[in-house]
Design a protein around this motif. Structure first.
Motif, PDB file in Angstrom:
ATOM      1  N   GLN A  98       0.951  -1.278   0.093  1.00  0.00           N
ATOM      2  CA  GLN A  98      -0.007   0.036   0.000  1.00  0.00           C
ATOM      3  C   GLN A  98       0.933   1.363   0.031  1.00  0.00           C
ATOM      4  N   LEU A  99       0.688   2.235  -0.962  1.00  0.00           N
ATOM      5  CA  LEU A  99       1.260   3.353  -1.223  1.00  0.00           C
ATOM      6  C   LEU A  99       0.463   4.579  -1.042  1.00  0.00           C
ATOM      7  N   CYS A 100       0.504   5.604  -0.367  1.00  0.00           N
ATOM      8  CA  CYS A 100      -0.460   6.700  -0.369  1.00  0.00           C
ATOM      9  C   CYS A 100       0.664   8.044  -0.276  1.00  0.00           C
ATOM     10  N   VAL A 101      -0.093   8.953  -1.213  1.00  0.00           N
ATOM     11  CA  VAL A 101       0.598  10.277  -1.230  1.00  0.00           C
ATOM     12  C   VAL A 101      -0.669  11.162  -1.254  1.00  0.00           C
ATOM     13  N   LYS A 102      -0.793  11.916  -0.140  1.00  0.00           N
ATOM     14  CA  LYS A 102      -1.943  12.992   0.102  1.00  0.00           C
ATOM     15  C   LYS A 102      -3.156  11.912   0.142  1.00  0.00           C
ATOM     16  N   GLU A 103      -4.242  12.375  -0.738  1.00  0.00           N
ATOM     17  CA  GLU A 103      -5.462  11.720  -0.854  1.00  0.00           C
ATOM     18  C   GLU A 103      -5.582  10.491  -1.734  1.00  0.00           C
ATOM     19  N   LEU A 104      -4.392  10.193  -2.473  1.00  0.00           N
ATOM     20  CA  LEU A 104      -4.346   9.060  -3.525  1.00  0.00           C
ATOM     21  C   LEU A 104      -3.482   7.845  -3.132  1.00  0.00           C
ATOM     22  N   CYS A 105      -4.194   6.671  -2.904  1.00  0.00           N
ATOM     23  CA  CYS A 105      -3.469   5.499  -2.334  1.00  0.00           C
ATOM     24  C   CYS A 105      -3.485   4.373  -3.445  1.00  0.00           C
ATOM     25  N   LEU A 106      -2.558   3.802  -3.473  1.00  0.00           N
ATOM     26  CA  LEU A 106      -2.312   2.325  -4.658  1.00  0.00           C
ATOM     27  C   LEU A 106      -2.220   1.168  -3.753  1.00  0.00           C
ATOM     28  N   VAL A 107      -3.308   0.330  -3.728  1.00  0.00           N
ATOM     29  CA  VAL A 107      -3.171  -1.191  -2.848  1.00  0.00           C
ATOM     30  C   VAL A 107      -2.857  -2.099  -4.161  1.00  0.00           C
ATOM     31  N   TYR A 108      -1.634  -2.655  -4.118  1.00  0.00           N
ATOM     32  CA  TYR A 108      -1.049  -3.485  -5.157  1.00  0.00           C
ATOM     33  C   TYR A 108      -1.035  -4.891  -4.728  1.00  0.00           C
ATOM     34  N   HIS A 109      -1.982  -5.649  -5.194  1.00  0.00           N
ATOM     35  CA  HIS A 109      -1.903  -7.252  -4.562  1.00  0.00           C
ATOM     36  C   HIS A 109      -0.929  -7.927  -5.378  1.00  0.00           C
ATOM     37  N   ILE A 110       0.240  -7.896  -4.642  1.00  0.00           N
ATOM     38  CA  ILE A 110       1.508  -8.869  -5.277  1.00  0.00           C
ATOM     39  C   ILE A 110       1.217 -10.317  -5.335  1.00  0.00           C
ATOM     40  N   ALA A 111       0.481 -10.735  -4.390  1.00  0.00           N
ATOM     41  CA  ALA A 111       0.235 -12.170  -4.413  1.00  0.00           C
ATOM     42  C   ALA A 111      -0.720 -12.681  -5.578  1.00  0.00           C
ATOM     43  N   ALA A 112      -1.416 -11.752  -6.180  1.00  0.00           N
ATOM     44  CA  ALA A 112      -2.492 -12.147  -7.158  1.00  0.00           C
ATOM     45  C   ALA A 112      -1.895 -11.616  -8.517  1.00  0.00           C
ATOM     46  N   ALA A 113      -0.732 -11.028  -8.445  1.00  0.00           N
ATOM     47  CA  ALA A 113       0.048 -10.417  -9.834  1.00  0.00           C
ATOM     48  C   ALA A 113       0.860 -11.247 -10.509  1.00  0.00           C
ATOM     49  N   THR A 114       1.120 -11.088 -11.533  1.00  0.00           N
ATOM     50  CA  THR A 114       2.147 -12.061 -12.374  1.00  0.00           C
ATOM     51  C   THR A 114       3.625 -11.157 -12.516  1.00  0.00           C
ATOM     52  N   LYS A 115       3.502  -9.839 -12.190  1.00  0.00           N
ATOM     53  CA  LYS A 115       4.501  -9.062 -12.701  1.00  0.00           C
ATOM     54  C   LYS A 115       4.804  -8.038 -11.813  1.00  0.00           C
ATOM     55  N   TRP A 116       6.025  -7.482 -11.520  1.00  0.00           N
ATOM     56  CA  TRP A 116       6.199  -6.092 -10.941  1.00  0.00           C
ATOM     57  C   TRP A 116       6.308  -5.299 -11.953  1.00  0.00           C
ATOM     58  N   PRO A 117       5.465  -4.177 -11.888  1.00  0.00           N
ATOM     59  CA  PRO A 117       5.434  -2.950 -12.622  1.00  0.00           C
ATOM     60  C   PRO A 117       6.990  -2.334 -12.772  1.00  0.00           C
ATOM     61  N   LYS A 118       7.463  -1.873 -13.753  1.00  0.00           N
ATOM     62  CA  LYS A 118       8.829  -1.275 -13.740  1.00  0.00           C
ATOM     63  C   LYS A 118       8.846  -0.102 -12.913  1.00  0.00           C
ATOM     64  N   ARG A 119       7.835   0.588 -12.947  1.00  0.00           N
ATOM     65  CA  ARG A 119       7.699   2.192 -12.213  1.00  0.00           C
ATOM     66  C   ARG A 119       7.654   1.639 -10.733  1.00  0.00           C
ATOM     67  N   LEU A 120       6.927   0.600 -10.482  1.00  0.00           N
ATOM     68  CA  LEU A 120       6.932   0.286  -9.086  1.00  0.00           C
ATOM     69  C   LEU A 120       8.288  -0.173  -8.462  1.00  0.00           C
ATOM     70  N   LYS A 121       9.047  -0.914  -9.285  1.00  0.00           N
ATOM     71  CA  LYS A 121      10.138  -1.538  -8.998  1.00  0.00           C
ATOM     72  C   LYS A 121      11.160  -0.469  -8.740  1.00  0.00           C
ATOM     73  N   ASP A 122      11.171   0.538  -9.643  1.00  0.00           N
ATOM     74  CA  ASP A 122      12.325   1.561  -9.586  1.00  0.00           C
ATOM     75  C   ASP A 122      11.784   2.593  -8.550  1.00  0.00           C
ATOM     76  N   PHE A 123      10.640   2.964  -8.451  1.00  0.00           N
ATOM     77  CA  PHE A 123       9.944   4.050  -7.574  1.00  0.00           C
ATOM     78  C   PHE A 123      10.689   4.042  -6.021  1.00  0.00           C
ATOM     79  N   PRO A 124      10.856   2.877  -5.473  1.00  0.00           N
ATOM     80  CA  PRO A 124      11.320   2.925  -3.768  1.00  0.00           C
ATOM     81  C   PRO A 124      12.839   3.033  -3.754  1.00  0.00           C
TER      82      PRO A 124
END
Length: 162
Positions: A98-124
């Protein structure tokens, strides 16, 4: 409401280096979905937009929006939390990010996904633009690293220690 699959353990595996996506192995649990919740009330006065997804393209889109949300702040503070698979069934792994900036939140379900998005991989891994903030995050950092996502330790504030 559609019932979502339970979180299963997986092992990170890197795909073709030319791809924008990184494969992860989630045995028989691939389930692409996106749910957007708008107008989620917080403390009776703030309204959140929450995007829950297992789709890498949707997560990439949300990462762009999170970057723009924090664009006026330097560094941007990003709330982070990780949920894990069942500790009774080792090995325990990161299941939801779960990532949140101000009032916007992303909840990424890793266990159900098949790939790491590149932006998510580089962002942290960004060195100066973002500061990640969480509560009692030692286990979160470890679980993410074991799942193939590493957050720059110099840009992580543990509110439990502050």
């Amino acid at each position: 409401m559609v019932e979502e699959p339970s979180a299963k353990r997986h092992h990170a595996e890197t795909s073709d280096k030319r791809s924008n996506l990184v494969d992860i192995n989630v045995p028989s649990e691939k389930h692409e979905y996106t749910r957007t919740l708008k107008g989620v009330e917080l403390h009776g006065k703030e309204m959140l937009e929450i995007v829950c997804t297992s789709e890498p393209d949707k997560a990439d889109e949300m990462m762009s929006r999170l970057r723009m949300k924090g664009g006026g702040l330097y560094p941007s503070f990003i709330g982070v939390d990780v949920e894990y698979t069942d500790e009774e069934k080792p090995p325990q792994m990161a299941a939801v990010l779960q990532l949140c900036v101000k009032e916007l939140c992303l909840v990424y379900h890793i266990a159900a996904a098949t790939k790491w998005p590149k932006r998510l991989k580089d962002f942290p891994r960004e060195e100066k633009l973002y500061t990640f903030v969480g509560f009692s995050i030692g286990g979160d950092k470890r679980m993410l690293q074991e799942s193939g996502l590493e957050i720059n330790p110099n840009n992580f504030i543990d509110m439990q220690r502050k």
